[in-house]
Write an enzyme that holds these catalytic residues in place. Structure first.
Site, PDB file in Angstrom:
ATOM      1  CD  GLU A 351      28.896  -2.184  29.600  1.00 10.20           C
ATOM      2  OE1 GLU A 351      28.712  -0.969  29.416  1.00 10.20           O
ATOM      3  OE2 GLU A 351      27.996  -2.964  29.965  1.00 10.20           O
ATOM      4  CG  ASP A 496      28.559  -7.170  34.379  1.00 14.68           C
ATOM      5  OD1 ASP A 496      27.810  -8.002  34.944  1.00 14.68           O
ATOM      6  OD2 ASP A 496      28.120  -6.218  33.703  1.00 14.68           O
ATOM      7  CG  ASN A 498      25.218  -9.239  32.700  1.00 18.47           C
ATOM      8  OD1 ASN A 498      24.632  -8.289  33.215  1.00 18.47           O
ATOM      9  ND2 ASN A 498      26.042  -9.099  31.673  1.00 18.47           N
TER      10      ASN A 498
END
EC number: 3.1.4.-
Length: 609
Positions: A351, A496, A498
């Protein structure tokens, strides 16, 4: 010969920057009678060269001339500019002479004699004390060390000296947080440049505008500057600096020569910091860079500004977070301090906004010895940084999952399984997730190479089967890089994902297989069912284990982030403890005034087997 009026007097006041290449002392000396600079920038790939110098009337000239132009034409243009400057200075002088006297009596001095019309000054270029012929092309005429003479004023020609192409201080500066200027250096590098930091002697005050309402104010000029004693690229303000603006004096260099110095003042004064941050205690474990046998690795979703600065984020996702703590300028201070304090060798970030990478992360981490690469997704992307003293970048092998799955023969078998489920296939192809793969080589031992992978898998809670497909593509691609292209090199896979430890994705990574009847194949209902069995040959382990959570927001907390390592080649030396639950929940949840993201960084020291 016409002479520039007052040229000798002007030259006596010239300040010649002579910056000594020493961290102990960087002095600016005044040299009477020293030649001024004429700076020439001449790059083979560009059709024009630039010439920059100051005339005796104080005006600064920046000229663009064709490299293929004869020198004589450039010298004629310089002579014309010098004549115009002389005429302008004479007009100003005459205007001042004819101005009414200060007593206000209205009497004007009678008009004085008109100055004699000036002729163009003699302009010549010398190299090794011989005049350069006017038919020589500019590209060959303007050599380093040549002397440009305009009238009786001489300029030392400096061809392609180190120069700043970009110089910028952060807008928001806080006490206790490193200030990392954004630098662009041409014909030099930041490590060969000189820096000196100053701060105001006392705060500026807001003063009412004259003739206006008291609500309108302007900032008073600085009362002066005092040295901070810091001559490094990075300055960390203390509480004593709160309310004061900072100034940076810097001289570009390349280790052998220096270019023109520049000064830059901060727009805003130093603000108070937030106090203790969630990462401060963690930094006690990472005070120093590890030795060559270890690889300190960080994986961190830093929360993209494109997501943090939405009305939905402020009112629904993070309503508990003070609005100013969601602003990018504020969060960047915390992110920079947190990352630089880990003294990492590898940093994999998710991100990452493109402008955050170029304007914030690169300047900050470069100042601490790291270099980075970026891979955009859509609105944000992935960044991988590595310590330059330990690693060099050999190659990059980034992919977008949906593109690789459709076009790369590596994934032919997987694609054949997926096409049997059109609804699932369509959803998989719609996702924009990417994989960043960098192959690094040890600077100390060229036989040691490592494959560093970084990703951010699809986020939706019902997207379990999509994450399984994405991970299958990722592992097949990483195998190609680490086995086919660079046989036998170990793998570090950060991101990440998730996925909590109870999900099919985690089971697949750790166990090397996933059965076709796993519940995640129907994670979004029967309509998107896509049952298939998958295998991979890696032997991977979560280096930081399975923490209770790496993501903590108001409505959810769980472990979503991992550093997967190749157990055949790497082992875990140390895992840096995560913040305590009390620290994480001090302001209810994350992000907060003391933590810049909704995720928590994973930090561990890995060791070659």
């Amino acid at each position: 010969m016409w002479r520039l009026p007052g040229a000798r007097a002007a030259l006596r006041g010239v300040r010649t920057a002579v910056e000594r290449h020493s961290r102990a002392e960087a002095a600016t000396e005044t040299a009477a009678g020293a030649m001024e600079r004429a700076v020439v920038r001449c790059v083979p790939s560009e059709p024009k060269l630039s010439l920059s110098f100051a005339l005796a009337d104080g005006s600064h000239k920046n000229m663009q001339r064709d490299q293929s132009e004869p020198l004589g034409r450039a010298l004629n243009r310089i002579a014309t500019n010098a004549l115009k400057g002389h005429a302008k200075a004479a007009a100003v002088k005459k205007s001042k002479k004819n101005r009414p006297n200060a007593s206000g009596g209205g009497a004007c001095a009678g008009p004085g004699p008109e100055p004699a019309a000036a002729s163009e000054p003699v302009v010549k270029l010398y190299y090794r004390e011989e005049a350069v012929a006017e038919d020589v092309l500019n590209v060959d005429a303007w050599q380093d060390g040549a002397v440009l003479q305009i009238g009786d004023v001489k300029y030392k020609v400096e061809r392609n000296p180190p120069a700043f192409t970009e110089l910028q201080l952060p807008r928001y500066i806080m006490a206790g947080f490193p200030v990392c200027p954004k630098l662009g250096v041409e014909f030099g590098d930041p490590t060969g440049s000189l820096f000196r930091w100053y701060k105001e002697t006392k705060p500026r005050t807001a003063e009412p505008e004259s003739g206006g309402p008291s609500s309108l104010s302007r900032t008073s000029p600085s009362h002066g500057w005092t040295e901070t004693g810091v001559d490094e690229r990075v300055y960390t303000p203390s509480n004593a600096d709160i309310g004061l603006r900072l100034k940076l004096h810097c001289t570009p260099g390349n280790g052998q020569r220096f270019g023109p110095s520049r000064e830059l003042e901060s727009v805003c004064p130093v603000e108070a910091g937030p106090g203790t941050c969630t990462f401060d205690h963690r930094h006690l474990y990472t005070k120093k860079v590890t030795d060559d046998s270890l690889i300190r690795t960080v994986s961190y979703n830093i929360l993209a500004d494109t997501y943090a600065q939405t009305e939905f984020s402020r009112t629904v996702l993070y309503p508990y977070c003070a609005p100013y703590a969601l602003e990018l300028d504020y969060r960047q201070n915390l992110i920079q301090k947190e990352l630089t304090g880990y003294n990492a060798d590898l940093i994999c970030l998710q991100e990452v906004d493109r402008n955050v990478f170029t304007d914030s992360l690169v300047p900050a981490l470069e100042a601490f010895g790291l270099e980075g690469v970026f891979r955009i997704k859509q609105h944000e992307g992935l960044a991988t940084f590595y310590r330059k003293s330990k690693f060099s970048l050999l190659s990059q092998h980034d992919i977008a999952f949906h593109e690789a799955l459709q076009s790369d023969p590596l994934h032919k078998e997987l694609l054949e399984k997926l096409v049997l489920y059109p609804s699932a296939q369509e959803r998989v192809f719609q996702r924009s997730s990417v994989l960043q793969v960098s192959v690094l080589q040890s600077t100390k031992d060229s036989s040691k190479k490592i494959c560093v992978a970084n990703t951010h898998l699809y986020w939706h809670p019902k997207g379990g089967y999509i994450r399984l497909i994405q991970m299958a593509v990722a592992l097949a691609h990483i195998r190609h890089v680490s086995c086919d292209l660079y046989p036998g090199i170990p793998v570090i896979f950060c991101g990440d994902f998730n996925s909590t430890p109870s999900t099919g994705m985690y089971h697949f990574v750790i166990n090397g297989n996933i059965p076709e009847d796993h519940e995640d194949w129907t994670s979004n209902g029967e309509e998107e069912r896509c049952n298939m069995s998958l295998t991979h040959f890696f032997k991977l382990k979560s280096a930081c284990g399975e923490p209770a959570y790496t993501n903590y927001v108001g409505g959810f907390h769980g472990c979503l982030d991992y550093v997967f390592i190749d157990l055949n080649a790497l082992e875990v030396e140390q895992v840096i403890p995560l913040p305590s639950h009390e620290e994480v929940t001090t302001h209810q949840a994350l992000p907060s005034v003391s933590h810049p993201s909704d995720h928590i960084a994973l930090v561990c020291d890995l060791k070659w087997k």
